[in-house]
Design a protein around this motif. Structure first.
Motif, mmCIF file in Angstrom:
data_model
loop_
_atom_site.group_PDB
_atom_site.id
_atom_site.type_symbol
_atom_site.label_atom_id
_atom_site.label_comp_id
_atom_site.label_asym_id
_atom_site.label_seq_id
_atom_site.Cartn_x
_atom_site.Cartn_y
_atom_site.Cartn_z
ATOM 1 N N THR A 44 0.841 -1.193 0.000
ATOM 2 C CA THR A 44 0.000 0.000 0.000
ATOM 3 C C THR A 44 0.878 1.245 0.000
ATOM 4 O O THR A 44 1.926 1.277 0.642
ATOM 5 C CB THR A 44 -0.947 0.022 1.223
ATOM 6 O OG1 THR A 44 -1.783 1.183 1.150
ATOM 7 C CG2 THR A 44 -0.173 0.062 2.534
ATOM 8 N N SER A 45 0.455 2.223 -0.756
ATOM 9 C CA SER A 45 1.176 3.498 -0.812
ATOM 10 C C SER A 45 0.153 4.618 -0.951
ATOM 11 O O SER A 45 -0.960 4.402 -1.442
ATOM 12 C CB SER A 45 2.152 3.530 -1.992
ATOM 13 O OG SER A 45 1.477 3.296 -3.212
ATOM 14 N N GLY A 46 0.518 5.800 -0.485
ATOM 15 C CA GLY A 46 -0.424 6.911 -0.555
ATOM 16 C C GLY A 46 0.211 8.213 -0.109
ATOM 17 O O GLY A 46 1.411 8.277 0.193
ATOM 18 N N ILE A 47 -0.631 9.255 -0.071
ATOM 19 C CA ILE A 47 -0.166 10.588 0.315
ATOM 20 C C ILE A 47 -1.123 11.167 1.350
ATOM 21 O O ILE A 47 -2.297 10.789 1.432
ATOM 22 C CB ILE A 47 -0.068 11.538 -0.894
ATOM 23 C CG1 ILE A 47 -1.423 11.631 -1.609
ATOM 24 C CG2 ILE A 47 1.010 11.072 -1.854
ATOM 25 C CD1 ILE A 47 -1.422 12.652 -2.735
ATOM 26 N N LEU A 48 -0.597 12.096 2.130
ATOM 27 C CA LEU A 48 -1.348 12.758 3.187
ATOM 28 C C LEU A 48 -1.640 14.185 2.750
ATOM 29 O O LEU A 48 -0.751 14.889 2.253
ATOM 30 C CB LEU A 48 -0.535 12.746 4.482
ATOM 31 C CG LEU A 48 -1.162 13.386 5.717
ATOM 32 C CD1 LEU A 48 -2.346 12.553 6.195
ATOM 33 C CD2 LEU A 48 -0.115 13.513 6.823
ATOM 34 N N ALA A 49 -2.890 14.613 2.923
ATOM 35 C CA ALA A 49 -3.268 16.000 2.625
ATOM 36 C C ALA A 49 -3.495 16.756 3.927
ATOM 37 O O ALA A 49 -4.085 16.215 4.872
ATOM 38 C CB ALA A 49 -4.534 16.038 1.771
ATOM 39 N N CYS A 50 -3.003 18.000 3.981
ATOM 40 C CA CYS A 50 -3.113 18.813 5.202
ATOM 41 C C CYS A 50 -3.783 20.150 4.878
ATOM 42 O O CYS A 50 -3.779 20.613 3.722
ATOM 43 C CB CYS A 50 -1.737 19.066 5.802
ATOM 44 S SG CYS A 50 -0.861 17.564 6.285
ATOM 45 N N ASP A 51 -4.356 20.786 5.888
ATOM 46 C CA ASP A 51 -4.959 22.100 5.680
ATOM 47 C C ASP A 51 -3.880 23.181 5.750
ATOM 48 O O ASP A 51 -2.682 22.886 5.861
ATOM 49 C CB ASP A 51 -6.072 22.353 6.701
ATOM 50 C CG ASP A 51 -5.564 22.339 8.140
ATOM 51 O OD1 ASP A 51 -4.322 22.437 8.334
ATOM 52 O OD2 ASP A 51 -6.381 22.244 9.063
ATOM 53 N N GLU A 52 -4.310 24.449 5.701
ATOM 54 C CA GLU A 52 -3.359 25.560 5.677
ATOM 55 C C GLU A 52 -2.516 25.626 6.945
ATOM 56 O O GLU A 52 -1.396 26.144 6.932
ATOM 57 C CB GLU A 52 -4.120 26.872 5.484
ATOM 58 C CG GLU A 52 -4.799 26.973 4.130
ATOM 59 C CD GLU A 52 -5.565 28.271 3.983
ATOM 60 O OE1 GLU A 52 -5.657 29.024 4.986
ATOM 61 O OE2 GLU A 52 -6.067 28.544 2.889
ATOM 62 N N ASP A 53 -3.032 25.069 8.015
ATOM 63 C CA ASP A 53 -2.294 25.084 9.278
ATOM 64 C C ASP A 53 -1.440 23.833 9.479
ATOM 65 O O ASP A 53 -0.816 23.672 10.534
ATOM 66 C CB ASP A 53 -3.265 25.222 10.456
ATOM 67 C CG ASP A 53 -4.020 26.548 10.405
ATOM 68 O OD1 ASP A 53 -3.407 27.553 9.974
ATOM 69 O OD2 ASP A 53 -5.201 26.563 10.776
ATOM 70 N N GLY A 54 -1.416 22.959 8.468
ATOM 71 C CA GLY A 54 -0.594 21.749 8.553
ATOM 72 C C GLY A 54 -1.241 20.589 9.245
ATOM 73 O O GLY A 54 -0.580 19.578 9.525
ATOM 74 N N ARG A 55 -2.571 20.729 9.525
ATOM 75 C CA ARG A 55 -3.257 19.613 10.179
ATOM 76 C C ARG A 55 -3.715 18.600 9.135
ATOM 77 O O ARG A 55 -4.289 18.988 8.109
ATOM 78 C CB ARG A 55 -4.464 20.120 10.976
ATOM 79 C CG ARG A 55 -4.108 20.932 12.211
ATOM 80 C CD ARG A 55 -5.368 21.231 13.037
ATOM 81 N NE ARG A 55 -6.291 22.063 12.277
ATOM 82 C CZ ARG A 55 -6.336 23.395 12.343
ATOM 83 N NH1 ARG A 55 -5.482 24.037 13.138
ATOM 84 N NH2 ARG A 55 -7.230 24.070 11.641
ATOM 85 N N PRO A 56 -3.466 17.293 9.383
ATOM 86 C CA PRO A 56 -3.900 16.261 8.429
ATOM 87 C C PRO A 56 -5.418 16.280 8.283
ATOM 88 O O PRO A 56 -6.148 16.317 9.293
ATOM 89 C CB PRO A 56 -3.428 14.955 9.051
ATOM 90 C CG PRO A 56 -2.349 15.338 10.017
ATOM 91 C CD PRO A 56 -2.750 16.693 10.536
ATOM 92 N N ILE A 57 -5.874 16.256 7.042
ATOM 93 C CA ILE A 57 -7.325 16.233 6.816
ATOM 94 C C ILE A 57 -7.767 14.992 6.036
ATOM 95 O O ILE A 57 -8.936 14.596 6.124
ATOM 96 C CB ILE A 57 -7.795 17.499 6.074
ATOM 97 C CG1 ILE A 57 -7.045 17.652 4.751
ATOM 98 C CG2 ILE A 57 -7.613 18.734 6.947
ATOM 99 C CD1 ILE A 57 -7.567 18.838 3.906
ATOM 100 N N SER A 58 -6.850 14.392 5.289
ATOM 101 C CA SER A 58 -7.236 13.181 4.547
ATOM 102 C C SER A 58 -5.986 12.440 4.082
ATOM 103 O O SER A 58 -4.890 13.002 4.014
ATOM 104 C CB SER A 58 -8.115 13.518 3.336
ATOM 105 O OG SER A 58 -7.365 14.251 2.370
ATOM 106 N N ALA A 59 -6.206 11.196 3.766
ATOM 107 C CA ALA A 59 -5.149 10.367 3.176
ATOM 108 C C ALA A 59 -5.794 9.510 2.097
ATOM 109 O O ALA A 59 -6.893 8.973 2.300
ATOM 110 C CB ALA A 59 -4.483 9.484 4.219
ATOM 111 N N CYS A 60 -5.149 9.434 0.965
ATOM 112 C CA CYS A 60 -5.643 8.563 -0.095
ATOM 113 C C CYS A 60 -4.510 7.640 -0.531
ATOM 114 O O CYS A 60 -3.331 8.028 -0.515
ATOM 115 C CB CYS A 60 -6.187 9.360 -1.269
ATOM 116 S SG CYS A 60 -4.973 10.420 -2.081
#
Length: 469
Positions: free
Chosen positions: A105-121
């Protein structure tokens, strides 16, 4: 901004690409704490397709094999924290049928403007076939390591036992070289059959086919032996043939050797070696290693017994093997060994004279190249090279060359370009190779000497080439 229709089209394209690549995908919405699992990921992992509570990632981690979970979770969280992406391989236990599957499995992490994780796909790939192939490769390498060590141990024992029973260096080298060639012949046949077995007829042809043409015969049903039994029978036939050439039926033009075998009721086989028409024979007064090998080692390795009689008509040997020595017909069966193109007895022919001959040596094994260089130089040749690489050999072709000794394979590259260049200049050459007749470059009318060889045999072969010019 893309329309909904365009978004759906992009999604369909992505689904098609993932399906073609046999990949599943998922999205983890960390804000809503839900995971969307695609149908393809469901097929791979056994997790139900659709949108489900993520339980702060526990849904995804729950199916990881207990032995892999800590490592997998630590690696993924560390990679996401430091790099914003991850890739890891692990075993997963399917919740639907309990099967264990290997996945990547491989994927990336998405963060908001403040650097907080909001999603991973991410994507998931079934790597069961890849892992199985890796396991097979490791098993093969372990088996190869085991066999190489066994061969080296056998060669060492053969050298020690031969040395204990010979009185001169020349005698040792001649006797040991012959026994080593017998082992090489059986190993070549076993390798061609993927170490599933070797035919008795092929073993007999390898030992008898190149000596005393017209004076030897072998016949029997198709029977295949285990690697252990094949090596034992090859050595036994070699010892019998050597004695027949020196003292028995093959020492006379009128002598004959006949080898016959048949299967017996218990599943094993019997083999009879019969010499006729030779000089009178009598039991040896000194029991050498050859007699020990025939009397003890062969019988034990064949799970049977071996007896030898020295009658007025010649030597008669009887080998009886148990059923454990016989195997079923392998899926891959090599052709019968071709008769050797060169059979030279340096001691009988006398020293080889290569005085003044310029001989190119092309050999990637340094020790063999040095041995060839010494042997050819001792015979009076002016050595060109040795060349250890194909490019190095090609660069030496501008030198004056009268003949050449070529290894068929140079670190994975065929020696064909060198052979073609020499043939175009009418420079004769001999292949000295571990590949045998079938593995040498095709299309060349050149002698083949198979490793392991006696350097004096190579020198004699070169002398023969030069004499024919």
């Amino acid at each position: 901004m893309a329309t909904r229709a365009e978004q759906n089209l992009d999604r369909e394209r992505l689904e098609l690409a993932l399906e073609s690549a046999r990949l599943g995908d998922y999205e983890w919405d960390m804000v809503r704490d839900v995971v969307r699992i695609s149908p393809r990921m469901s097929e791979i992992t056994g997790l139900p397709a659709g949108e489900w509570p993520a339980e702060k990632g526990e849904l995804l981690y729950r199916g990881v094999h207990p032995d892999d979970r800590a490592r997998t979770q630590s690696a993924m969280e560390k990679s996401m924290r430091e790099e914003g992406r991850f890739e890891v391989e692990y075993r997963r236990i399917r919740p639907d049928d309990g099967r264990t599957v290997w996945v990547r499995t491989s994927g990336i992490l998405a963060c908001d403007e403040d650097g907080r994780p909001i999603s991973a796909c991410g994507i998931v790939q079934d790597i069961a076939d890849e892992r199985a192939e890796d396991d097979r490769h490791r098993a093969l390498m372990a088996e190869l390591d085991h066999r190489v060590k066994n061969v080296l141990a056998a060669v060492q024992a053969l050298a020690v036992q031969t040395a204990k029973r010979t009185t001169s260096l020349d005698s040792f080298l001649s006797t040991f070289s012959g026994r080593l060639k017998a082992m090489a012949s059986s190993n070549e046949l076993l390798t061609a059959a993927r170490w599933r077995g070797a035919a008795i007829a092929h073993l007999a042809a390898a030992e008898l086919g190149g000596i005393a043409p017209g004076q030897t015969r072998w016949d029997g049903p198709e029977l295949f032996l285990t690697p252990r039994a094949a090596n034992a029978l090859s050595l036994a036939l070699h010892e019998l043939a050597t004695n027949a050439v020196k003292y028995g039926a093959l020492a006379s033009e009128n002598g004959r050797v006949e080898v016959r075998w048949h299967r017996i009721a218990d599943g094993g086989f019997e083999l009879f070696w019969t010499e006729t028409g030779g000089p009178p024979v009598s039991p040896p007064t000194h029991k050498g290693f050859g007699a020990t090998l025939l009397g003890q080692v062969t019988g034990r390795e064949l799970n049977g017994e071996a007896t030898i009689e020295y009658g007025r008509g010649g030597v008669r040997a009887h080998l009886r093997a148990g059923p454990a020595a016989v195997v079923s017909r392998p899926e891959t069966v090599p052709e019968a060994p071709a008769l050797r193109k060169i059979e030279v007895s340096p001691a009988a022919e006398g020293p080889t004279d290569l005085k003044g001959a310029r001989v190119l040596i092309v050999e990637d094994a340094v020790l063999l190249a040095l041995e060839l260089e010494t042997g050819l130089s001792d015979a009076g040749a002016q050595v060109v090279g040795p060349a250890y690489e194909l490019a190095e050999a090609m660069s030496l072709l501008g030198s004056p060359i009268d003949a050449a000794v070529l290894d068929a394979n140079l670190n994975g590259l065929a020696v064909t370009p060198v052979a073609e260049a020499l043939a175009a200049r009418n420079v004769p050459f001999v292949f000295a190779t571990g590949y045998g007749d079938a593995g040498a470059p095709l299309g060349f009318d050149a002698p083949i000497i198979r490793k392991p060889y006696d350097v004096t045999q190579v020198a004699a072969a070169v002398a023969g080439l030069l004499a024919d010019r």
